[in-house]
Design a protein around this motif. Structure first.
Motif, PDB file in Angstrom:
ATOM      1  N   UNK A 430       0.652  -0.756  -0.242  1.00 31.24           N
ATOM      2  CA  UNK A 430      -0.051   0.055  -0.453  1.00 31.24           C
ATOM      3  C   UNK A 430       0.666   1.350  -0.296  1.00 31.24           C
ATOM      4  N   UNK A 431       0.340   3.104   0.166  1.00 26.65           N
ATOM      5  CA  UNK A 431       1.204   3.076   0.461  1.00 26.65           C
ATOM      6  C   UNK A 431       0.141   4.615  -0.484  1.00 26.65           C
ATOM      7  N   UNK A 432       1.175   5.805  -0.366  1.00 27.74           N
ATOM      8  CA  UNK A 432       0.361   7.121  -0.909  1.00 27.74           C
ATOM      9  C   UNK A 432       1.294   7.882  -1.771  1.00 27.74           C
ATOM     10  N   UNK A 433       0.304   8.774  -2.642  1.00 30.48           N
ATOM     11  CA  UNK A 433       0.977   9.956  -3.597  1.00 30.48           C
ATOM     12  C   UNK A 433       0.870  11.178  -3.632  1.00 30.48           C
ATOM     13  N   UNK A 434       1.212  11.583  -3.521  1.00 28.04           N
ATOM     14  CA  UNK A 434       0.269  13.304  -3.633  1.00 28.04           C
ATOM     15  C   UNK A 434       1.437  14.173  -4.430  1.00 28.04           C
ATOM     16  N   UNK A 435       0.885  15.616  -5.627  1.00 31.19           N
ATOM     17  CA  UNK A 435       1.227  15.899  -6.746  1.00 31.19           C
ATOM     18  C   UNK A 435       0.487  16.903  -6.369  1.00 31.19           C
ATOM     19  N   UNK A 436      -0.799  17.477  -7.399  1.00 25.12           N
ATOM     20  CA  UNK A 436      -1.830  18.169  -7.189  1.00 25.12           C
ATOM     21  C   UNK A 436      -2.554  18.463  -5.763  1.00 25.12           C
ATOM     22  N   UNK A 437      -3.012  16.544  -6.048  1.00 23.85           N
ATOM     23  CA  UNK A 437      -3.847  16.013  -4.756  1.00 23.85           C
ATOM     24  C   UNK A 437      -3.110  15.247  -4.812  1.00 23.85           C
ATOM     25  N   UNK A 438      -3.911  14.910  -3.409  1.00 28.30           N
ATOM     26  CA  UNK A 438      -3.065  13.077  -2.867  1.00 28.30           C
ATOM     27  C   UNK A 438      -4.192  12.375  -3.290  1.00 28.30           C
ATOM     28  N   UNK A 595      -9.152  29.984   5.977  1.00 26.59           N
ATOM     29  CA  UNK A 595     -10.204  29.908   5.820  1.00 26.59           C
ATOM     30  C   UNK A 595     -11.097  29.069   7.081  1.00 26.59           C
ATOM     31  N   UNK A 596     -10.553  28.757   8.173  1.00 27.58           N
ATOM     32  CA  UNK A 596     -10.484  29.079   9.485  1.00 27.58           C
ATOM     33  C   UNK A 596      -9.309  29.433  10.682  1.00 27.58           C
ATOM     34  N   UNK A 597     -10.015  29.025  12.064  1.00 24.10           N
ATOM     35  CA  UNK A 597      -8.294  29.511  13.132  1.00 24.10           C
ATOM     36  C   UNK A 597      -7.493  28.875  13.235  1.00 24.10           C
ATOM     37  N   UNK A 598      -7.901  27.123  11.801  1.00 26.63           N
ATOM     38  CA  UNK A 598      -6.676  26.532  12.581  1.00 26.63           C
ATOM     39  C   UNK A 598      -5.139  26.709  11.709  1.00 26.63           C
ATOM     40  N   UNK A 599      -4.268  25.507  12.228  1.00 30.34           N
ATOM     41  CA  UNK A 599      -3.125  26.368  11.671  1.00 30.34           C
ATOM     42  C   UNK A 599      -2.491  25.601  10.565  1.00 30.34           C
ATOM     43  N   UNK A 616      13.453  22.549  -3.596  1.00 32.61           N
ATOM     44  CA  UNK A 616      12.642  21.982  -2.748  1.00 32.61           C
ATOM     45  C   UNK A 616      11.920  21.753  -2.943  1.00 32.61           C
ATOM     46  N   UNK A 617      11.852  20.883  -2.302  1.00 26.18           N
ATOM     47  CA  UNK A 617       9.622  20.412  -2.637  1.00 26.18           C
ATOM     48  C   UNK A 617       8.883  20.129  -1.644  1.00 26.18           C
ATOM     49  N   UNK A 618       8.057  20.824  -1.302  1.00 22.07           N
ATOM     50  CA  UNK A 618       7.198  21.026  -0.350  1.00 22.07           C
ATOM     51  C   UNK A 618       6.032  20.064  -0.662  1.00 22.07           C
ATOM     52  N   UNK A 619       5.171  20.193   0.821  1.00 14.43           N
ATOM     53  CA  UNK A 619       4.117  19.585   1.227  1.00 14.43           C
ATOM     54  C   UNK A 619       3.037  20.000   1.749  1.00 14.43           C
ATOM     55  N   UNK A 620       2.023  20.648   1.694  1.00 16.11           N
ATOM     56  CA  UNK A 620       1.189  21.091   2.213  1.00 16.11           C
ATOM     57  C   UNK A 620      -0.437  20.101   1.605  1.00 16.11           C
ATOM     58  N   UNK A 621      -0.643  19.350   2.747  1.00 15.99           N
ATOM     59  CA  UNK A 621      -2.390  18.317   2.237  1.00 15.99           C
ATOM     60  C   UNK A 621      -3.395  18.786   2.733  1.00 15.99           C
ATOM     61  N   UNK A 622      -3.309  19.920   3.762  1.00 13.99           N
ATOM     62  CA  UNK A 622      -4.437  20.090   4.490  1.00 13.99           C
ATOM     63  C   UNK A 622      -5.393  21.538   4.201  1.00 13.99           C
ATOM     64  N   UNK A 623      -5.136  21.509   2.890  1.00 12.15           N
ATOM     65  CA  UNK A 623      -6.162  22.850   1.840  1.00 12.15           C
ATOM     66  C   UNK A 623      -6.591  22.193   0.831  1.00 12.15           C
ATOM     67  N   UNK A 625      -8.605  23.280  -2.078  1.00 11.89           N
ATOM     68  CA  UNK A 625      -8.516  23.176  -2.954  1.00 11.89           C
ATOM     69  C   UNK A 625      -6.967  24.265  -3.613  1.00 11.89           C
ATOM     70  N   UNK A 626      -5.799  23.878  -3.081  1.00 10.11           N
ATOM     71  CA  UNK A 626      -5.094  24.371  -2.986  1.00 10.11           C
ATOM     72  C   UNK A 626      -4.318  23.159  -3.930  1.00 10.11           C
ATOM     73  N   UNK A 627      -2.902  22.657  -4.944  1.00  9.35           N
ATOM     74  CA  UNK A 627      -2.701  22.382  -4.722  1.00  9.35           C
ATOM     75  C   UNK A 627      -1.520  21.639  -3.526  1.00  9.35           C
ATOM     76  N   UNK A 628      -1.301  20.444  -3.432  1.00 10.11           N
ATOM     77  CA  UNK A 628      -0.623  19.816  -1.774  1.00 10.11           C
ATOM     78  C   UNK A 628       0.714  20.154  -2.413  1.00 10.11           C
ATOM     79  N   UNK A 629       1.572  20.395  -3.298  1.00  9.54           N
ATOM     80  CA  UNK A 629       2.661  20.078  -3.464  1.00  9.54           C
ATOM     81  C   UNK A 629       2.737  21.382  -4.930  1.00  9.54           C
TER      82      UNK A 629
END
Length: 866
Positions: A430-438, A595-599, A616-623, A625-629
């Motif tokens: 198993x596993x997970x891939x992340x680009x624009x989405x995850x 969109x919230x009080x969260x970080x 660098x390559x970054x990752x942000x899977x929390x939003x 509506x935006x690219x995760x990578x």
């Protein structure tokens, strides 16, 4: 004196004894008494005389004191002489006293205990064992006969501790100890000790092959040392490499040259340091291809070596080696390796004229273009067939690949703005891939060097703008074939299978193959926290979702207390964030979500070091509506302390996924862009507090040309100014501001970071693809007296392939680049334009029929003559 009285008493005793003997007394009795009495009290003279019964007994007591006092002074000399000469009885035997013999001092006996071999820079001991026959105390002194700066502790003691400094060869040293007793007698002893240098050794064993290079001559260089050996009939070689410990950080380069019919074969393999190779070899100290595949000296390693050398001509450390590896264009590496293989494997195809070896073949663009032309003329399918054979050759491509279970980044490292994908594969398939989405992995499996990844839903990898809108690419199956691996990354061929959604909403099949890098997240560089909290950091980021638009760069100030401030140069705004280094060593930025009080949290992996900072390559899977990578560069501004000489050739857009732009900056301020336009002038001004400023301005009105958005220095740019953020060797990082004019009349202000590499040589060997990076116009010299005075070079697409066209004298020709010449058909004959000269004003060319010599020269001017 008492001594005088004693002698008188003794004389009286001797006389009395003699008389008694004469009267018939017993010899035994008469002689025993006085002897016994004398023995019983040798100091009592009066007692001895009384016991003998001498006739003088009555006067003894009364006269002893008087005689002692009265006669001591008067009779000492007389009595001594008289008694010695006159009163000695010839019948009395007196035993003589032996003279005392002077004592002779004997020297100590000494020997040395210790080993006869020692190691440099490691303490060893020598011990003196000494005895003295007389029991005297012994002192020690040590010495040696070497010119080395040897440290000796305890040089005045029995045990000596010795340390020999760093040496580059073995030395024989004689150590001597002197043992001296308290009366000055001394003995020496010596011991010869061979002090050996510390060495590191490894046996390298591999193949010289494309097809086997029979009996190849192999030369292995480690710093200034050279080791020579020969391959056997199957191309196998083995060499023991033993170097001084001071050389363990030196890199190892293996050169191999063919003999007889293969003498044009010249292969190279660049390896890491001796220290690294010893670690890789393990306990048996023998390094083979299962531990480091690059011990096989092949067309692939040769291509890699050439591309690393273009990054840095002289690599001296593992750090520089890894940095050069990270800058290798892996797509070009496989292309160049295939090119070599064609010529090695096909005896009926000769190297281009003037090219002496396979190493020279791929060393410059002119030779490479010549080689492609020869291959295409021989067989248009030969190159692709050879590439496929290369990828399946177990001696060229390592098929023994460890499991890809783990966390990786899939990205073309050569360009820091190339799309990136996070790949996380677990041992349970198993596993997970992340680009624009995850998306999650439905199943993955690996066979040798081939990996198939099936996704549970579509992974959005790219969204690009087109004339019809946004085109989106979705991948359902990802196939990876590992074509090589080194200390920095794996080279992989990627096959994407999925769908493409066109701008009009239509869905078509997507099937794409390309070569890129796969980098383990555990092997990436880590940032130094102390550096992070010093100065200003520029973050220029990109994403695969062009529908969002790129955010441009931000300027960050990191503080030691975990605060970080982001400055936005376009708006002048400033925002407070937080930062930390996570447990896995990854830099994290925490930001307030809109969109919230969260970080939200952005995690940064640094894929390679680059001028003044990192890619660098970054990752942000929390939003959602935006690219995760995202991906880009993270650069620390430096203090520029002296003016930079900008004259020379600068290769623009280094590390960017665009056509290379070439700037030729002449001393008089003229700037030629891509050997084709002098519409710019340039000037630099040095301000110590603000760094180096480099300003470009337009010399004339922009010409009407077609430029892609990526080509920021196309001729529709004005108001261009740049400031140097980093100057490192021959690289600079520029903060660039400019105005871009669109065909609609809209003007857009832009900011970006650009990395340039400088070269001193502005000579040109001939025409190259940079002349066709976009449409460019030249002007004929008026002396040509042509009605149509324009020459137009233009790229275009025909049947899905990029072609080059030349417009001249009112006619348009499709041209090919051969040996630096532009060739075309005219009246069923092959004609060519050869570049003769390049200057600030334009290019001088010659037109003639192929096979003939140059007869007509002409100048194509960059600017229209007045």
């Amino acid at each position: 004196m008492q001594l005088h009285a004693f002698r008188k008493s003794l004389l009286a005793t001797l006389i009395t004894s003699s008389l008694l003997v004469g009267c018939g007394g017993s010899d035994s009795e008469s002689s025993a008494q006085p002897n016994d009495n004398v023995a019983s009290d040798s100091n009592n003279t009066n007692s001895s005389v009384t016991d003998t019964g001498s006739a003088e007994t009555g006067n003894t007591e009364g006269n002893t004191e008087g005689n002692t006092e009265d006669n001591t002074e008067d009779n000492t000399e007389d009595n001594t002489e008289d008694n010695t000469e006159d009163n000695t009885d010839p019948d009395v035997v007196v035993e003589p006293t032996e003279p005392e013999v002077p004592k002779v001092n004997q020297a100590p006996v000494v020997s040395i205990n210790g080993e006869n071999e020692a190691l440099e820079q490691k303490v060893f001991t020598l011990t003196a064992e000494a005895t003295d026959p007389d029991g005297d105390e012994i002192t020690y002194t040590w010495s040696h006969d070497s010119e080395l700066a040897i440290s000796m502790e305890g040089s005045d003691a029995a045990t000596l501790s010795v340390t020999v400094p760093d040496i580059d060869r073995d030395h024989l040293v004689n150590f001597t100890v002197s043992a001296t007793d308290s009366n000055g007698a001394m003995t020496q002893s010596s011991i010869a000790v061979t002090v050996k240098r510390k060495v590191s050794s490894v046996t390298i064993t591999g193949l010289v092959t494309d097809k086997p290079i029979v009996n190849a001559q192999v030369e292995i260089k480690v710093g200034d040392e050279v080791f020579n050996t020969s391959a056997d009939g199957q191309g196998a070689y083995s060499a023991l490499i033993e170097v001084d410990e001071s050389q363990v950080d030196k890199l190892v380069t293996v050169f191999a040259k063919g003999v007889d019919t293969q003498q044009s074969v010249s292969f190279v393999s660049q390896l890491s340091s001796i220290q690294s190779l010893v670690e890789q070899a393990g306990e048996d100290a023998t390094l083979d291809s299962s531990e480091n595949f690059s011990v096989n000296v092949t067309n692939v390693t040769t291509a890699e070596h050439v591309l690393m050398a273009s990054f840095d001509d002289l690599l001296e450390s593992d750090e520089e080696y890894l940095a050069a590896l990270s800058s290798v264009d892996v797509q070009k590496k496989i292309e160049l390796a295939t090119l070599i293989k064609v010529f090695v494997d096909n005896d009926d195809i000769d190297l281009p004229e003037g090219v002496e070896s396979t190493l020279d073949l791929i060393d410059d663009d002119l030779s490479i273009n010549q080689a492609h032309t020869i291959i295409t003329e021989k067989d248009p399918t030969l190159f692709d067939k050879t590439k496929e054979a290369l990828e399946n050759d177990e001696d060229l491509i390592d098929q023994d690949v460890e499991s890809l279970s783990g966390a990786f980044i899939l990205q073309y490292l050569h360009n820091y703005d190339s799309p990136a994908t996070h790949i996380n594969l677990t041992e349970d398939g198993k596993g997970q891939l992340t680009a624009i989405n995850t998306v999650s992995v439905e199943h993955w499996e690996q066979t040798a060097n081939a990996v198939t990844i099936e996704l549970s839903s579509s992974l959005a990898t790219r969204k690009v703008s087109s004339d019809e809108g946004i085109e989106s690419i979705y991948v359902n199956t990802l196939n990876l074939t590992v074509l090589g691996e080194n200390d920095a990354y794996k080279t992989v061929e990627v096959e994407e299978i999925g769908d493409k959604v066109l701008g009009n909403g239509h869905r078509v099949a997507h099937h794409n193959k390309y070569i890129t890098n796969l980098v383990s997240k555990s092997d990436m560089p880590s940032i130094d926290v102390e550096d992070l909290t010093q100065g200003m950091w520029y973050l220029d980021r990109f994403q695969s979702d062009e529908s969002e638009g790129n955010e441009g760069y931000g300027i960050f100030e990191f503080e030691a207390d975990g605060k970080v401030f982001e400055n936005f140069p376009d708006s002048g705004e400033r925002e407070e964030l937080a930062w930390r280094i996570a447990d896995d060593g990854v830099l994290e930025l925490m930001y307030p979500r809109d969109d919230s009080d969260e970080t939200g949290t952005v995690r940064f992996w640094f894929t390679k070091e680059i001028a003044g900072g990192y890619a660098f390559v970054s990752s942000d899977n929390e939003h959602p509506d935006y690219s995760h990578t995202e991906y880009g560069i993270f650069i620390q501004e430096q203090t520029i302390e002296e003016e930079i000489d900008f004259t020379g050739r600068w290769t623009g857009e280094v590390g960017r996924n665009t056509e290379n732009f070439v700037f030729d900056l002449f001393e008089n301020g003229t700037l030629n862009v891509n050997y084709g336009s002098s519409n710019f002038t340039w000037a630099s001004s040095f301000i110590a507090t603000e760094g180096q400023a480099l300003d470009f301005t337009l010399n004339s009105e922009p010409q009407s040309v077609t430029c892609s958005d990526a080509e920021s220095l196309c001729l529709n740019v004005e108001g261009l100014s740049q400031r140097v953020l980093v100057a490192e060797n021959d690289m600079v990082v520029l903060e660039r501001e400019f105005t871009e004019n669109h065909a609609s009349g809209y003007q857009e202000e832009k900011r970006e970071l650009v990395i340039l590499k400088q070269e001193d040589d502005m000579e040109l060997d001939g025409f190259n693809k940079e002349f066709f990076s976009y449409t460019r116009t030249y002007f004929l010299d008026p002396s040509m007296q042509r009605k149509d005075d324009k020459v137009i070079l233009e790229p275009s697409i025909v049947d899905g392939k990029k072609v080059y066209t030349l417009g001249i004298f009112g006619e348009t020709h499709q041209v090919t680049l051969v040996d630096g010449q532009m060739r075309f058909k005219l009246d069923d004959k092959d004609w060519t334009f050869e570049l003769l000269d390049y200057s600030q004003q334009g290019v001088t060319v010659c037109e003639y029929e192929v096979g003939q010599s140059c007869e007509t020269e002409m100048t194509w001017l960059f600017a229209k003559p007045e």
